[in-house]
Write an enzyme that holds these catalytic residues in place. Structure first.
Site, short mmCIF file in Angstrom:
data_model
loop_
_atom_site.label_atom_id
_atom_site.label_comp_id
_atom_site.label_asym_id
_atom_site.label_seq_id
_atom_site.Cartn_x
_atom_site.Cartn_y
_atom_site.Cartn_z
N ASN A 116 9.31 0.81 -2.30
CA ASN A 116 9.81 0.26 -1.02
C ASN A 116 11.01 -0.65 -1.24
O ASN A 116 11.95 -0.66 -0.44
CB ASN A 116 8.70 -0.49 -0.29
CG ASN A 116 7.78 0.46 0.44
OD1 ASN A 116 8.17 1.06 1.45
ND2 ASN A 116 6.57 0.65 -0.07
N HIS A 163 2.37 -2.55 5.22
CA HIS A 163 0.95 -2.32 4.89
C HIS A 163 0.64 -0.84 5.09
O HIS A 163 1.05 -0.25 6.10
CB HIS A 163 0.07 -3.19 5.80
CG HIS A 163 -1.38 -3.07 5.48
ND1 HIS A 163 -1.96 -3.68 4.38
CD2 HIS A 163 -2.37 -2.37 6.08
CE1 HIS A 163 -3.24 -3.37 4.34
NE2 HIS A 163 -3.52 -2.59 5.36
N VAL A 212 -4.49 -12.44 7.51
CA VAL A 212 -3.98 -11.35 6.68
C VAL A 212 -3.79 -10.05 7.48
O VAL A 212 -4.69 -9.61 8.20
CB VAL A 212 -4.95 -11.10 5.49
CG1 VAL A 212 -4.51 -9.88 4.68
CG2 VAL A 212 -5.01 -12.33 4.61
N ASP A 213 -2.60 -9.46 7.38
CA ASP A 213 -2.27 -8.17 8.00
C ASP A 213 -2.48 -8.17 9.51
O ASP A 213 -2.90 -7.16 10.09
CB ASP A 213 -3.09 -7.02 7.35
CG ASP A 213 -2.78 -6.88 5.87
OD1 ASP A 213 -1.64 -7.16 5.47
OD2 ASP A 213 -3.68 -6.49 5.12
C1 GAR Z 1 2.87 0.27 -0.48
O1 GAR Z 1 2.16 1.41 -0.10
C2 GAR Z 1 2.56 -0.89 0.44
O2 GAR Z 1 2.30 -0.50 1.74
C3 GAR Z 1 1.33 -1.45 -0.21
O3 GAR Z 1 1.58 -1.38 -1.58
C4 GAR Z 1 2.39 -0.24 -1.84
C5 GAR Z 1 3.54 -0.66 -2.72
O4 GAR Z 1 4.27 0.46 -3.12
N1 GAR Z 1 1.09 -2.80 0.22
C6 GAR Z 1 -0.11 -3.29 0.40
O5 GAR Z 1 -1.12 -2.67 0.22
C7 GAR Z 1 -0.11 -4.73 0.88
N2 GAR Z 1 -1.39 -5.09 1.40
P1 GAR Z 1 5.66 0.29 -3.84
O6 GAR Z 1 5.45 -0.74 -4.95
O7 GAR Z 1 5.97 1.64 -4.40
O8 GAR Z 1 6.65 -0.18 -2.84
#
Ligand code: GAR
Length: 214
Positions: A36, A131, A166-167
């Site tokens: 991301n 999220h 949270v969230d």
């Molecule tokens: C993503 O899918 C994001 O939505 C999630 O971690 C991943 C990171 O991916 N975030 C959470 O679960 C936060 N609660 P990335 O490191 O490839 O961007």
């Protein structure tokens, strides 16, 4: 005919990326892979998002996001939460650091830490999180596994403003994907991530445009 798997399922309208000229100063916080983070950087490189990232903060030594930052020439700073006495002390140090970099907005892009009042009050309504679920369903950890366990037929991702619960903050943008009977956490997460990379830069552009108007 397009198969349902390849059709984008944006719930929010497909907005143009940025409707004003100001250049945002974004800090990205990331814990792991960093896809991301790279989607944001790519949107900037493609001229779709007028922003700069003066600093990436990551908290896990060896996280792949650091190598991605290096490839793009973006300064990356390891701040390991294990070195701090409390969540508040960790967030205080992050906030101080980001103020020094003149940051306007913070984007939590796979930041696997619960943030405290200390960071939220230092950047009120200016911390964004992505999220991997259609909030308010499946907040917290292992959102993809939670969705599979619940047997939902549609999953997705949400970009929202971070609040103390949270969230649970105001939702900026969401995208949905189908869940298939043979999905594993990995296959479903991969489908969700394609949409994450679409909506995260768009949501940042949206808040940038709104902030410029206010
Ligand atoms: C993503 O899918 C994001 O939505 C999630 O971690 C991943 C990171 O991916 N975030 C959470 O679960 C936060 N609660 P990335 O490191 O490839 O961007």
């Amino acid at each position: 005919m397009k198969s349902i798997a390849s059709t984008p399922h944006l719930i929010s309208p497909d907005l143009p990326l940025q409707a004003n000229d100001s250049v945002l100063k974004l800090a990205v916080l990331a814990s792991g892979n960093g896809s991301n983070f790279e989607a944001i950087v790519q949107a900037i490189a493609d001229g779709k998002l007028r922003a700069e990232i003066p600093i990436l903060i990551y908290n896990n030594p060896g996280a792949a996001v650091a190598a991605r930052a290096q490839r793009w020439g973006i300064p990356a700073l390891l701040m390991n939460h294990r070195d701090y006495q409390s969540r508040e002390a960790f967030d205080f140090e992050i906030a101080q650091t980001l103020k020094q970099y003149g940051v306007d907005w913070i984007v939590m892009a796979g930041w696997m830490r619960v943030v405290t009042q200390v960071l939220i009050e230092a950047f009120p309504n200016r911390v964004i999180n992505i999220h991997p679920s259609l909030l308010p369903s499946f907040p917290g950890i292992r959102a993809i596994e939670q969705a599979l366990k619940a047997g939902v037929k549609i999953a997705g991702c949400t970009v929202h403003i971070v609040t103390l619960e949270v969230d649970n903050g105001p939702i900026l943008m969401q995208a949905a994907v189908p869940v298939f009977p043979d999905d594993t956490p990995e296959t479903l997460h991969a489908r969700v991530q394609i949409q994450e990379h679409e909506i995260l830069p768009r949501a940042i552009a949206l808040v940038a445009s709104q902030a410029a108007k206010s």
